[in-house]
Design an enzyme around this catalytic site. Sequence first.
Site, PDB file in Angstrom:
ATOM      1  N   TYR A  27      64.836  88.515  96.065  1.00 30.36           N
ATOM      2  CA  TYR A  27      64.255  87.425  96.868  1.00 30.36           C
ATOM      3  C   TYR A  27      63.748  88.003  98.199  1.00 30.36           C
ATOM      4  O   TYR A  27      62.670  87.656  98.682  1.00 30.36           O
ATOM      5  CB  TYR A  27      65.291  86.321  97.122  1.00 30.36           C
ATOM      6  CG  TYR A  27      64.854  85.317  98.166  1.00 30.36           C
ATOM      7  CD1 TYR A  27      63.791  84.449  97.934  1.00 30.36           C
ATOM      8  CD2 TYR A  27      65.495  85.256  99.407  1.00 30.36           C
ATOM      9  CE1 TYR A  27      63.380  83.545  98.902  1.00 30.36           C
ATOM     10  CE2 TYR A  27      65.093  84.361 100.379  1.00 30.36           C
ATOM     11  CZ  TYR A  27      64.037  83.508 100.125  1.00 30.36           C
ATOM     12  OH  TYR A  27      63.615  82.619 101.086  1.00 30.36           O
ATOM     13  N   SER A 109      66.645  80.559 110.572  1.00 33.01           N
ATOM     14  CA  SER A 109      65.655  79.854 109.759  1.00 33.01           C
ATOM     15  C   SER A 109      66.098  78.411 109.490  1.00 33.01           C
ATOM     16  O   SER A 109      67.282  78.126 109.386  1.00 33.01           O
ATOM     17  CB  SER A 109      65.526  80.593 108.418  1.00 33.01           C
ATOM     18  OG  SER A 109      64.876  79.794 107.459  1.00 33.01           O
ATOM     19  N   TYR A 132      60.617  74.582 110.056  1.00 35.92           N
ATOM     20  CA  TYR A 132      59.649  74.155 109.052  1.00 35.92           C
ATOM     21  C   TYR A 132      59.483  72.657 109.261  1.00 35.92           C
ATOM     22  O   TYR A 132      60.443  71.904 109.086  1.00 35.92           O
ATOM     23  CB  TYR A 132      60.179  74.396 107.635  1.00 35.92           C
ATOM     24  CG  TYR A 132      59.957  75.801 107.122  1.00 35.92           C
ATOM     25  CD1 TYR A 132      58.723  76.424 107.256  1.00 35.92           C
ATOM     26  CD2 TYR A 132      60.975  76.495 106.487  1.00 35.92           C
ATOM     27  CE1 TYR A 132      58.515  77.710 106.786  1.00 35.92           C
ATOM     28  CE2 TYR A 132      60.777  77.786 106.010  1.00 35.92           C
ATOM     29  CZ  TYR A 132      59.540  78.381 106.163  1.00 35.92           C
ATOM     30  OH  TYR A 132      59.332  79.653 105.701  1.00 35.92           O
ATOM     31  N   THR A 158      56.724  77.790 112.065  1.00 35.02           N
ATOM     32  CA  THR A 158      56.022  78.584 111.047  1.00 35.02           C
ATOM     33  C   THR A 158      54.845  77.773 110.521  1.00 35.02           C
ATOM     34  O   THR A 158      55.018  76.668 110.021  1.00 35.02           O
ATOM     35  CB  THR A 158      56.983  78.949 109.898  1.00 35.02           C
ATOM     36  OG1 THR A 158      58.045  79.717 110.438  1.00 35.02           O
ATOM     37  CG2 THR A 158      56.276  79.749 108.824  1.00 35.02           C
ATOM     38  N   ARG A 167      56.270  84.125  94.206  1.00 36.25           N
ATOM     39  CA  ARG A 167      56.837  85.475  94.092  1.00 36.25           C
ATOM     40  C   ARG A 167      57.344  85.603  92.663  1.00 36.25           C
ATOM     41  O   ARG A 167      58.324  84.950  92.278  1.00 36.25           O
ATOM     42  CB  ARG A 167      57.975  85.681  95.092  1.00 36.25           C
ATOM     43  CG  ARG A 167      57.526  85.582  96.561  1.00 36.25           C
ATOM     44  CD  ARG A 167      57.964  84.271  97.168  1.00 36.25           C
ATOM     45  NE  ARG A 167      57.329  83.956  98.449  1.00 36.25           N
ATOM     46  CZ  ARG A 167      57.981  83.421  99.452  1.00 36.25           C
ATOM     47  NH1 ARG A 167      59.275  83.188  99.379  1.00 36.25           N
ATOM     48  NH2 ARG A 167      57.340  83.090 100.529  1.00 36.25           N
ATOM     49  N   LYS A 254      54.231  80.918 114.722  1.00 36.21           N
ATOM     50  CA  LYS A 254      54.325  82.056 113.795  1.00 36.21           C
ATOM     51  C   LYS A 254      53.348  81.899 112.628  1.00 36.21           C
ATOM     52  O   LYS A 254      53.201  80.785 112.093  1.00 36.21           O
ATOM     53  CB  LYS A 254      55.765  82.111 113.259  1.00 36.21           C
ATOM     54  CG  LYS A 254      56.043  83.185 112.232  1.00 36.21           C
ATOM     55  CD  LYS A 254      57.549  83.283 111.985  1.00 36.21           C
ATOM     56  CE  LYS A 254      57.876  84.347 110.972  1.00 36.21           C
ATOM     57  NZ  LYS A 254      57.631  83.927 109.599  1.00 36.21           N
ATOM     58  N   HIS A 278      53.920  86.644 106.987  1.00 38.86           N
ATOM     59  CA  HIS A 278      55.137  86.206 106.304  1.00 38.86           C
ATOM     60  C   HIS A 278      55.689  87.342 105.417  1.00 38.86           C
ATOM     61  O   HIS A 278      56.177  87.110 104.317  1.00 38.86           O
ATOM     62  CB  HIS A 278      54.850  84.957 105.460  1.00 38.86           C
ATOM     63  CG  HIS A 278      55.986  83.979 105.383  1.00 38.86           C
ATOM     64  ND1 HIS A 278      56.050  82.838 106.139  1.00 38.86           N
ATOM     65  CD2 HIS A 278      57.111  83.971 104.635  1.00 38.86           C
ATOM     66  CE1 HIS A 278      57.147  82.172 105.847  1.00 38.86           C
ATOM     67  NE2 HIS A 278      57.816  82.845 104.938  1.00 38.86           N
ATOM     68  N   ARG A 281      54.474  87.528 101.842  1.00 39.58           N
ATOM     69  CA  ARG A 281      55.091  86.597 100.882  1.00 39.58           C
ATOM     70  C   ARG A 281      54.256  85.347 100.647  1.00 39.58           C
ATOM     71  O   ARG A 281      54.621  84.500  99.852  1.00 39.58           O
ATOM     72  CB  ARG A 281      56.471  86.174 101.381  1.00 39.58           C
ATOM     73  CG  ARG A 281      57.432  87.315 101.539  1.00 39.58           C
ATOM     74  CD  ARG A 281      58.636  86.952 102.397  1.00 39.58           C
ATOM     75  NE  ARG A 281      59.557  86.028 101.786  1.00 39.58           N
ATOM     76  CZ  ARG A 281      60.453  86.355 100.860  1.00 39.58           C
ATOM     77  NH1 ARG A 281      60.529  87.599 100.444  1.00 39.58           N
ATOM     78  NH2 ARG A 281      61.272  85.455 100.361  1.00 39.58           N
TER      79      ARG A 281
HETATM   80  C1  GLV Z   1      60.844  81.670 103.243  1.00 37.86           C
HETATM   81  O1  GLV Z   1      60.346  81.478 104.303  1.00 37.86           O
HETATM   82  C2  GLV Z   1      60.443  82.680 102.325  1.00 37.86           C
HETATM   83  O2  GLV Z   1      59.515  83.442 102.652  1.00 37.86           O
HETATM   84  O3  GLV Z   1      61.027  82.771 101.251  1.00 37.86           O
END
Ligand code: GLV
Length: 385
Positions: A27, A109, A132, A158, A167, A254, A278, A281
């Site tokens: 992850y 976070s 968030y 963010t 992903r 961000k 990020h 990601r």
């Molecule tokens: C969360 O912000 C992630 O990138 O998984």
Amino acid sequence: MRLDRLLTVEEVMRVAERRVPKMFFQYADSGAYTESSYRANSEDFGKIRLQQRVGVDISTRSLTTTILGRKVTMPLGLAPTGAAGMQSADGEIKAARAAEKFGIPFTLSTVSICSIEDVAAATTTPFWFQLYVRKDREFTGKLIDRAKAAGCGAIVVTMDCQHYGQRHKDVRNGLTVPLKFTPKFVAEMALKPRWALAMLGTRHRTFGNFSGHVPGATTVAQLAEWMGQQDDLTLNWTDLRWVKQRFGGPLVVKGILHPDDAHAAVDAGADAIIVSNHGGRQLDGAPSTIRVLPRIVDAVNGRCEIYLDSGVRSGHDMIKALALGARAVFIGRPFLYGLGAGGEAGVTRVLEIIRAETDSALGLMGVTDITRLGPANIESNDLLR
Ligand code: GLV
């Protein structure tokens, strides 16, 4: 295994890979789709050359500076990362403590395992809170209030993650909330007994900032269902004013990669921006952050502080970002690997490695004060055109 034998962030990562269940290690170690931006972040750092200068008295060297007016022992902070408490039990508390002892900021976070209140109870210096913005603005407003009540030093909004870039590793590993205890996952636990035992020993195993704060969601499954419906695709610059006004402290924006977005963030009241993709990601194909940094620095023209994240793996990388105009850098994966390898001590080890690399490189560059780094300290090259 002695942490002081680990000499690079890469070596720390290899230990984390052995200790953390694959699903959580991957992850962290993943980028969106082809992972091209994830790779470009590090590759582009590698293309920049530092200027070696000699004949300077380098017997004393300083790495200290300020970030948002607060003194830091080096221009580096811990970036917000989702579910750090899955790399190591109580991971956010451990990382916040390591950062506090080191004298640098930690950013919690929104999708952390330990909550704002858990981290506040375990630390004494203000940490930062990453927000968030959720569809439920009442819930979002309360999150901001909780960060304010906890004395957070800044709110980091963010902007580049209103929905997730896929992903593939997560999909293949079946990373879901709540976790499915498939035979594969249970077998994995048996291979990582230290991790599993520590996890059994903490009550922090779900998303702490949400759990108990969502009316009607009493089970993890209900919470996950609610969270899954909360992406607010309407988020835009006007929302930032509301966040800043409600928080009443410094606003950090961000996810900036484009000069026009940097202008918009400053106009919306940003005290600082983070040049970030990020960690590769989100938008696969986005440029590396070190490549776009000079353009953003030009556009902002001193109107707010500029930080950079995504791809920083060493003190040398930090120096390159500072030379190109960042005031500080943030690291995500390196500290997660530290957590996985050795909990709080592992994070401290990562910080020590980066500090030692920075100090050594500065000396060999003939620079005695990190705040004096500038374009003259790097060789111009094609990457920067
Ligand atoms: C969360 O912000 C992630 O990138 O998984």
